[in-house]
Design a protein around this motif. Sequence first.
Motif, PDB file in Angstrom:
ATOM      1  N   UNK A 288     -24.037  -3.838 -26.079  1.00  0.00           N
ATOM      2  CA  UNK A 288     -25.259  -3.212 -26.567  1.00  0.00           C
ATOM      3  C   UNK A 288     -25.883  -4.108 -27.618  1.00  0.00           C
ATOM      4  N   UNK A 289     -27.214  -4.141 -27.621  1.00  0.00           N
ATOM      5  CA  UNK A 289     -27.909  -4.876 -28.669  1.00  0.00           C
ATOM      6  C   UNK A 289     -28.984  -3.995 -29.264  1.00  0.00           C
ATOM      7  N   UNK A 290     -28.907  -3.887 -30.598  1.00  0.00           N
ATOM      8  CA  UNK A 290     -29.892  -3.090 -31.310  1.00  0.00           C
ATOM      9  C   UNK A 290     -30.837  -4.015 -32.065  1.00  0.00           C
ATOM     10  N   UNK A 291     -32.072  -3.564 -32.195  1.00  0.00           N
ATOM     11  CA  UNK A 291     -32.967  -4.251 -33.111  1.00  0.00           C
ATOM     12  C   UNK A 291     -32.476  -3.960 -34.523  1.00  0.00           C
ATOM     13  N   UNK A 292     -32.368  -4.985 -35.335  1.00  0.00           N
ATOM     14  CA  UNK A 292     -31.771  -4.829 -36.656  1.00  0.00           C
ATOM     15  C   UNK A 292     -32.500  -3.793 -37.500  1.00  0.00           C
ATOM     16  N   UNK A 293     -33.830  -3.874 -37.522  1.00  0.00           N
ATOM     17  CA  UNK A 293     -34.582  -3.005 -38.424  1.00  0.00           C
ATOM     18  C   UNK A 293     -34.849  -1.621 -37.858  1.00  0.00           C
ATOM     19  N   UNK A 294     -35.266  -1.564 -36.575  1.00  0.00           N
ATOM     20  CA  UNK A 294     -35.632  -0.261 -36.021  1.00  0.00           C
ATOM     21  C   UNK A 294     -34.420   0.526 -35.530  1.00  0.00           C
ATOM     22  N   UNK A 295     -33.289  -0.119 -35.375  1.00  0.00           N
ATOM     23  CA  UNK A 295     -32.043   0.492 -34.898  1.00  0.00           C
ATOM     24  C   UNK A 295     -32.134   0.958 -33.446  1.00  0.00           C
TER      25      UNK A 295
END
Lengths: 337, 474
Positions: A288-295
């Motif tokens: 899984x990969x999340x956008x760091x800021x928006x989660x």
Amino acid sequence: MTADYSFSNLYNSRYSLPPRSNGSKSTCIKISPDGQYFAVSTSDSTIAIHTLASGKLKIKFHGHTKGVSDICWSPDSHYLASASDDRTIKLWGLAEAQCIRTFVGHSYSVSCVQFNYKGNLLISGSADEAIRIWDVQRGKCLKTLSTHSDPISSVDVSWDGTILASGSYDGLIRLFDVLSGQCLKTLMYEMTDSSFPISYIKFSPNGKYLLSSSLDGVIRLWNYNNNKVVKTYRNHRYKPSPSATGGGQVYGDEELSVAEKYTCSTEFITVNNKPSMIASGTEHGNILMWDLDTKKIATILSTGEDSPVLQIDTAQSGKVLASVTLSGLVQVWDLQE
Amino acid sequence: MNLLLLDPFEVAKEYPETLTNSLQYGHSRFLKFNKKGDYLASGLLDGSICIFDADTNQVIAVLKQHTGVVQSLEWSNCGRYLLSSSTDCKVLLWDLKTKTVIREIIFESAVWTAQLHPTNTFVFVCTIFNDDPVYVDWSNENDIRILKIPTTPYQPEQSLTSDKNEDGDKHIEEPEPKKQKKSKDLAFCVKFAYNGKLMFMGTNKGWLNIISNFDNSSWLKTIYSQKICSSHAKQIVISEKTSKIFVNCSDRIIRQLSIHEDFITKYLKNPSEPTKDEGKSEDSEASGASATENNENDEFEIELKYQDVVNRLQWNSITINHNGEYLIASTYGSGAHDIYMWETTMGSLTKVLEGPKEELFDIDWNNKRCCIGANGLDSGYVYLWTNIIPQKWSALAPDFVEIEENVEYSEQEDEFDILPNEEINQRQLNEEDEHVDIITKDEVDARGLQEEESFVIPMILKKDIDLSDGEDVD
């Protein structure tokens, strides 16, 4: 939260190496800092070094008497340290093609190892609840830090080599001064009545934040200076969408854990000109990969196996990604430009 | 980065107080920390140089080529190169990546000191026993340029001064001191300053000469001189931040000179034309040299003199901390075992570092780790003074705070409110809105020192070391 994004194909699989036929489990994969090789450790005590470009096997190290849990390359890529259930840590020379040091001292399985950036110190965590700092040159233990009350699951060192962080099954993350061995800080997640075991920790590239995975299936980003969780990353259940074409998935309300049973490692992906991401393996064969800021989940990579993705590692800040599942499937991924 | 998490009062301490460690390898004669403070080079009596890793306090490299006592060691800014000089008449430049000598020069007599150019690793100046100091540029291995630096105090040239000097009537006084000198001036120390543009030289007659390193007509010429004492000037330490020069003189006094503000404009901004002011100061200098020390026209004013009035101790070696606020000196004589520390604004004695029961020879200050190192004259050990920061016990428990006195607890309004889970989650989510920067590193540490990348000396691990050490492992 609703489904307001699509799963873009951020990464392409370059190649994969199938699970071994003897049924042994894989535990860890690490790309060498110079990007030449990757090493895979297994529960049957071997370590295999492959060329990253082609996946060709270069050398196999035998020497441990029990399974190897974690491996770490020295910063100059000349040496590889391995933590084993046989209570020792071995240092393997790539050029020498043999074991050149054995670090003896832990009284139970060694679960994790990490070099500092200079490669002169090796940090290890063990199921004997102690963290040890080793002098690599002499192969001797400099310090033993025994402040956790359960097995150590993960250790990491900040980029400047001054702070050592440890995660333990006692639910605490502790930070230590590498030079003095003093405990500098303890982090514990306060929202829950009972704390969950910490399975993996990692310093951010600038060392100001700490990413922790715990067995409640959630990944948290800590600002350790003010003891605050600044981001929480969760996995959400995906329902196959009947309407969407191309096998798209819809993002549901129900939550699914990232990992509740296994230690699935995390990585920071900080490729230039792209938003930073957090990557983690899951228990169900995905990355899984999340956008760091928006989660928000930015992408999902499927290994195709229903086996926990125990370790992922990156090269060039995330342009290349390598993953290994418990079943032994190794995959190397390239970031789409 | 660890400094941010330590007790700020401990981190704010500017100097170390306790002798915490002693390192032993051979008989240390000269010691020098690299800029980052993670390695310590120690020059030995037998000519070897050993390098200690400050993380493990172990020897990680021994460099052998010199056959005489190591007289000086200098790290390049990047930490990769090491310049060493020795009584065997050699100056060597080592590359620590390969741990080999990449440049070598042999002089006719023993070398006192050698100092690297602050920015160019392949330029150095060195002072030689009974000979003129030299400026060496060996960037090209096949064409090493060696130039002698004059040691005679500044004399404005007749042609130059008559052209532009208006008060020329004083000129007749100038040749006089020149004639009086019978023996040659010898330099004991030369130091680069101001990015290597100037060199400060201390001579055996107590002159402080400034030599230009500007690429013009006055290159390697003395552009200003001032008599600061009537004995040898043994060692010069320059603090550019506070515009101070410390000169260790053999008359048992360390003189602290202040650099006037206009000095920099005069000699650095417009160096090609030595102005008439300069000539003037030199004139008055020449006329009044024997009488007063603080001449109004002198560029440097002697601010403070450090001496031990009671014991009349000679100072072996001096050094300052990174901001020039503290000066330390080791003392000569078998009865003296201490390091004296003064603060440099008022000149008061701040601290006497005690510990080893022997005379201390060379000293160095590791600013990054707030540590002072000194070597013993008899034993050759390297002693290290650091600050021991006590363990904060509250760090072990996340919800504990250490307090000085009892505090009456006042309950917060919402402390025991029972909130539904959704609200807690929502609150938490609201708090997580901030932007997170995981890439940018801090440029300075908590003590205000630059965080710089420094060369890491590669490890060569051999299996045989493992075997010889193996018996110690249980």
